[in-house]
Write an enzyme that holds these catalytic residues in place. Structure first.
Site, PDB file in Angstrom:
ATOM      1  N   HIS A 141       0.809  -1.220   0.000  1.00  0.00           N
ATOM      2  CA  HIS A 141       0.000   0.000   0.000  1.00  0.00           C
ATOM      3  C   HIS A 141       0.845   1.274   0.000  1.00  0.00           C
ATOM      4  CE1 HIS A 141      -3.657  -2.192   0.402  1.00  0.00           C
ATOM      5  NE2 HIS A 141      -3.445  -2.594   1.640  1.00  0.00           N
ATOM      6  N   ASP A 178      -3.180 -10.317  -2.291  1.00  0.00           N
ATOM      7  CA  ASP A 178      -3.654  -9.812  -1.005  1.00  0.00           C
ATOM      8  C   ASP A 178      -5.119  -9.393  -1.170  1.00  0.00           C
ATOM      9  OD1 ASP A 178      -2.239  -8.422   1.705  1.00  0.00           O
ATOM     10  OD2 ASP A 178      -4.084  -7.458   1.041  1.00  0.00           O
ATOM     11  N   HIS A 180      -6.579  -6.884  -0.206  1.00  0.00           N
ATOM     12  CA  HIS A 180      -6.689  -5.439  -0.423  1.00  0.00           C
ATOM     13  C   HIS A 180      -5.952  -5.047  -1.697  1.00  0.00           C
ATOM     14  CE1 HIS A 180      -6.839  -6.124   4.032  1.00  0.00           C
ATOM     15  NE2 HIS A 180      -7.982  -5.496   3.830  1.00  0.00           N
ATOM     16  N   ASP A 266      -4.805 -12.570   3.599  1.00  0.00           N
ATOM     17  CA  ASP A 266      -6.035 -12.050   4.175  1.00  0.00           C
ATOM     18  C   ASP A 266      -7.269 -12.364   3.337  1.00  0.00           C
ATOM     19  OD1 ASP A 266      -4.791 -10.357   2.404  1.00  0.00           O
ATOM     20  OD2 ASP A 266      -4.732  -8.640   3.750  1.00  0.00           O
TER      21      ASP A 266
END
Length: 369
Positions: A141, A178, A180, A266
């Protein structure tokens, strides 16, 4: 002759302390302090599990030096790095958007980036067949001028940029699975036609403003950025379908010299920050598919960079499955919930999921896909 599968880790990475913010972005009056979701335990437990199973004895275990300021400035702005260093000298702070840190965190982040760089270099140059870097804090990120979502430094962009700057590799495919969106890689290579950035994530989770299918790149890089934002609740059937129909064909069409995976866990069914339904076997299966693809496309050059995954008990089982598949090892560990999770309702590919994925395929490959 390559040495086999590398495993990169450093104790310093486990010492990063984001503070007691729990699952929230900041402490609050009515939020009882608790350890942050991004804690060392899920990563440390993975290394411990590899030790206990004996799989680590089949790996080329290595450390790596921290990333230098010169390395970091290939992606990050000097102003942002100066701010991190100033915070390190004081009492810490927030790198930007939900990226808290305390004194000692920058040293851990530099080591985390260093592990990713060393793993990519060893595989790109043929020293290792493939590699896994147990990075912490995560990096996918982080943007050029700020940290985001627990990430201070962009581990994957920094590693890829360094390898390309040193002439170790040309075309690189980055797959981020991931849960996200991999906004950091997207930002880093949005205009670069030589780096494919492909993010398979839960739609509208984090960051809220990025990760749409329509974000395809700009200029010469248009088409080299692919986002596949799956709806919440996707399980084994949806992931199997999207891997076979889109992820693997997109990478194959790009014909990279190296494949790098931003490897978060995740999307597992036990994660507190995601709403997907994968079990550990699914991560092993996806790794085997990618390994086979890498063997066909780029002499097996494949690097896994550890990203998110916040179930301290379950993420290590997912990680062990990935490392086992990467190394082609017979050493596995039993996952007592693999079959239970697979038997949950809605694990099969759902009609709305198929329709969405087929629509993406039509756009990416045309009406004859």
């Amino acid at each position: 002759m390559s040495e086999g599968t590398g495993f990169y880790w450093h104790e310093r990475c486990f010492w990063h302390d984001p503070g007691a913010i729990g699952v929230f972005s900041a402490p609050g009056e009515f939020l009882q302090p608790q350890p942050a979701s991004e804690s060392p335990e899920s990563k440390r437990r993975l290394k411990n599990l590899l030790e206990v199973s004996g799989l680590i004895d089949e790996l080329a275990v290595r450390k790596a030096p921290p990333a230098s300021r010169e390395d970091l400035e290939r992606f990050h702005t000097a102003r942002y790095l100066d701010a991190l260093e100033a915070g390190e000298r004081e009492r810490g702070g927030d790198g930007g958007d939900c990226a808290p840190y305390t004194p000692g965190s920058l040293a851990a982040a530099r080591h985390s980036a260093g592990l990713a760089m060393a793993a990519v270099e060893a595989v790109a140059t043929g020293e290792l067949a493939n590699a896994y870097a147990l990075c912490r804090p995560p990096g996918h990120h982080a943007e050029a001028d700020r940290g985001r979502g627990f990430c201070l430094l962009g581990n994957v962009p920094l590693a890829v940029m360094r390898a390309r700057a040193l002439g170790q590799v040309g075309r690189v495919a980055i797959l981020d699975w991931d849960v996200h969106h991999g906004n950091g890689q997207q930002e880093a290579f949005f205009a670069d036609p030589e780096v494919l950035t492909l993010s398979l994530h839960q739609a509208g989770n984090f960051p809220l403003e990025t990760g749409g299918f329509g974000e395809r790149g700009v200029g010469a890089g248009e088409g080299a950025n692919v986002n596949l934002p799956l709806p919440p609740g996707c399980g084994l059937g949806a992931y199997e379908y999207v891997m076979g129909e889109l992820v693997l064909p997109v990478i194959e069409a790009f014909a990279p010299e190296l494949i790098v995976v931003a490897c978060g866990y995740d999307a597992c069914a036990k994660d507190p920050l995601g709403k997907m339904l994968l079990n550990s076997r699914a991560f092993g299966d996806m790794t085997r598919q990618l390994k086979s693809l890498a063997e066909r496309l780029c002499d097996g050059r494949l690097v896994m960079i550890h990203e998110g995954g916040y179930s301290e008990g379950y993420a290590p089982l997912c990680g062990h499955a990935v490392v086992q598949a990467l190394a082609g090892s017979a050493i596995g560990v039993p996952d007592p919930q693999n079959d239970e999770i697979a038997a949950w309702a809605y694990q099969a590919l759902q009609p709305h999921q198929r329709e969405l994925i087929d629509g993406w395929r039509h756009v990416l490959f045309g009406k004859h896909a």
